[in-house]
Scaffold this active site. Sequence first.
Site, short mmCIF file in Angstrom:
data_model
loop_
_atom_site.label_atom_id
_atom_site.label_comp_id
_atom_site.label_asym_id
_atom_site.label_seq_id
_atom_site.Cartn_x
_atom_site.Cartn_y
_atom_site.Cartn_z
N LYS A 194 0.84 -1.21 0.00
CA LYS A 194 0.00 0.00 0.00
C LYS A 194 0.88 1.26 0.00
CE LYS A 194 -2.07 -1.07 3.89
NZ LYS A 194 -1.36 -2.31 4.24
N ARG B 141 -10.02 1.11 8.64
CA ARG B 141 -9.53 -0.25 8.88
C ARG B 141 -10.54 -1.09 9.65
NH1 ARG B 141 -3.68 0.52 8.61
NH2 ARG B 141 -2.53 -1.28 9.36
N ARG C 207 11.67 -5.49 4.95
CA ARG C 207 11.51 -4.05 4.67
C ARG C 207 12.49 -3.22 5.49
NH1 ARG C 207 5.74 -1.58 5.38
NH2 ARG C 207 5.88 -2.69 7.35
N ARG D 150 11.29 -1.07 11.14
CA ARG D 150 10.22 -0.63 12.03
C ARG D 150 10.10 -1.57 13.23
NH1 ARG D 150 5.03 0.47 8.23
NH2 ARG D 150 4.06 -0.75 9.87
N ARG E 139 -0.43 -8.91 13.18
CA ARG E 139 -1.00 -7.88 12.30
C ARG E 139 -1.81 -8.54 11.18
NH1 ARG E 139 4.33 -4.84 10.89
NH2 ARG E 139 3.07 -3.81 9.30
P1 AP5 Z 1 4.83 -1.58 1.86
O1 AP5 Z 1 4.45 -0.80 0.65
O2 AP5 Z 1 5.61 -0.89 2.91
O3 AP5 Z 1 3.54 -2.33 2.45
P2 AP5 Z 1 2.27 -1.77 3.21
O4 AP5 Z 1 1.07 -2.44 2.63
O5 AP5 Z 1 2.27 -0.27 3.24
O6 AP5 Z 1 2.57 -2.40 4.64
P3 AP5 Z 1 2.50 -1.81 6.11
O7 AP5 Z 1 3.22 -2.81 6.95
O8 AP5 Z 1 2.99 -0.39 6.18
O9 AP5 Z 1 0.99 -1.85 6.36
P4 AP5 Z 1 0.28 -1.89 7.68
O10 AP5 Z 1 -1.09 -1.68 7.21
O11 AP5 Z 1 0.50 -3.06 8.54
O12 AP5 Z 1 1.01 -0.70 8.53
P5 AP5 Z 1 0.57 0.76 8.92
O13 AP5 Z 1 1.79 1.57 8.95
O14 AP5 Z 1 -0.61 1.21 8.13
O15 AP5 Z 1 5.64 -2.87 1.35
C1 AP5 Z 1 6.16 -3.81 2.27
C2 AP5 Z 1 7.54 -4.31 1.75
O16 AP5 Z 1 7.34 -5.07 0.55
C3 AP5 Z 1 8.51 -3.18 1.41
O17 AP5 Z 1 9.80 -3.61 1.76
C4 AP5 Z 1 8.37 -3.03 -0.12
O18 AP5 Z 1 9.58 -2.57 -0.71
C5 AP5 Z 1 8.04 -4.46 -0.54
N1 AP5 Z 1 7.10 -4.52 -1.66
C6 AP5 Z 1 6.03 -3.72 -1.91
N2 AP5 Z 1 5.37 -4.11 -3.02
C7 AP5 Z 1 6.06 -5.20 -3.49
C8 AP5 Z 1 5.86 -6.06 -4.62
N3 AP5 Z 1 4.84 -5.89 -5.48
N4 AP5 Z 1 6.74 -7.09 -4.79
C9 AP5 Z 1 7.79 -7.28 -3.92
N5 AP5 Z 1 8.01 -6.48 -2.83
C10 AP5 Z 1 7.16 -5.46 -2.63
O19 AP5 Z 1 0.02 0.52 10.42
C11 AP5 Z 1 0.90 0.20 11.48
C12 AP5 Z 1 0.09 0.11 12.77
O20 AP5 Z 1 -0.53 1.38 13.06
C13 AP5 Z 1 -1.09 -0.89 12.75
O21 AP5 Z 1 -0.66 -2.21 13.06
C14 AP5 Z 1 -2.00 -0.29 13.83
O22 AP5 Z 1 -1.55 -0.60 15.14
C15 AP5 Z 1 -1.83 1.22 13.64
N6 AP5 Z 1 -2.83 1.78 12.70
C16 AP5 Z 1 -2.59 2.35 11.50
N7 AP5 Z 1 -3.73 2.75 10.94
C17 AP5 Z 1 -4.72 2.41 11.79
C18 AP5 Z 1 -6.15 2.53 11.73
N8 AP5 Z 1 -6.78 3.08 10.68
N9 AP5 Z 1 -6.86 2.06 12.80
C19 AP5 Z 1 -6.24 1.53 13.87
N10 AP5 Z 1 -4.91 1.36 13.97
C20 AP5 Z 1 -4.15 1.80 12.93
#
Ligand code: AP5
Length: 219
Positions: free
Chosen positions: A13, A90, A129, A162, A173
């Site tokens: 994402k 979410r 990552r 991270r 997660r």
């Molecule tokens: P990346 O693009 O970083 O993946 P992502 O989908 O953004 O993953 P996240 O881990 O950031 O998502 P998340 O939803 O768990 O975390 P968030 O920060 O929102 O890609 C991942 C890796 O793969 C990278 O190394 C990239 O280079 C590689 N890659 C990408 N695409 C690829 C491909 N096609 N092929 C190969 N490699 C690829 O949330 C963190 C925490 O915050 C949550 O756990 C929660 O506690 C809290 N939080 C955030 N938002 C909310 C909400 N709305 N409500 C409640 N809690 C929340």
Amino acid sequence: MILVFLGPPGAGKGTQCKILADKYKLKHLSSGDMLRRERQEETELGQKAQEYMDSGQLVPDDLIVAMMSKEITGAGGDSSAGVILDGFPRTINQAQELDKALEAAGKNVDAVLNLEVDDGMLENRITGRRSCSVCGAAYHIMFNKPKKDGLCDKDGAELVQRSDDTAEVVRNRIRTYHEQTAPLISYYQEKGKNRTIDGNQAIDDVTDAMCKEIDGLSC
Ligand code: AP5
């Protein structure tokens, strides 16, 4: 234009949002990045969020909705053509609160881009990552290497892992995603907004598939 990005942790994402925000001049609002900034600045919200994030649970809805609503309804008034929401909503409750806030501002979600990736790939993507300590750009030790080892291509800052990117937290997660976030797919399907994209493909192929969907929108 208001786009919502859905998908499990590690689906890509953040990677795609950064590319597409640049291409379509959209404001990229990542709830995870915002929470990490709050933690870094040791605000009250950041301190409350820490325990949930580090164990792979969702931060309570009331905290998130308050943080995001103001940003979203205010976005789009600047030079950008709209907003991409990354990681919000979410839960069904968050989606309903978003709909209410947008309706009050005379806006609505135009489309939901739902990245589907097999669970088996997610752990590898996340544990490999590395993120820029300054701008948050994501790299991968195998699939998306920086030009210089350990340094961000954009600003030369150090790449770090991270605190919630450990194998154990990742499994929590992914479980949390299936239990609380995946039901949003049906929520948006019923509204005719959901567009599912195969996120198992290489990064450039995923971008192409997303651009086709966005270019096909009449907004
Ligand atoms: P990346 O693009 O970083 O993946 P992502 O989908 O953004 O993953 P996240 O881990 O950031 O998502 P998340 O939803 O768990 O975390 P968030 O920060 O929102 O890609 C991942 C890796 O793969 C990278 O190394 C990239 O280079 C590689 N890659 C990408 N695409 C690829 C491909 N096609 N092929 C190969 N490699 C690829 O949330 C963190 C925490 O915050 C949550 O756990 C929660 O506690 C809290 N939080 C955030 N938002 C909310 C909400 N709305 N409500 C409640 N809690 C929340």
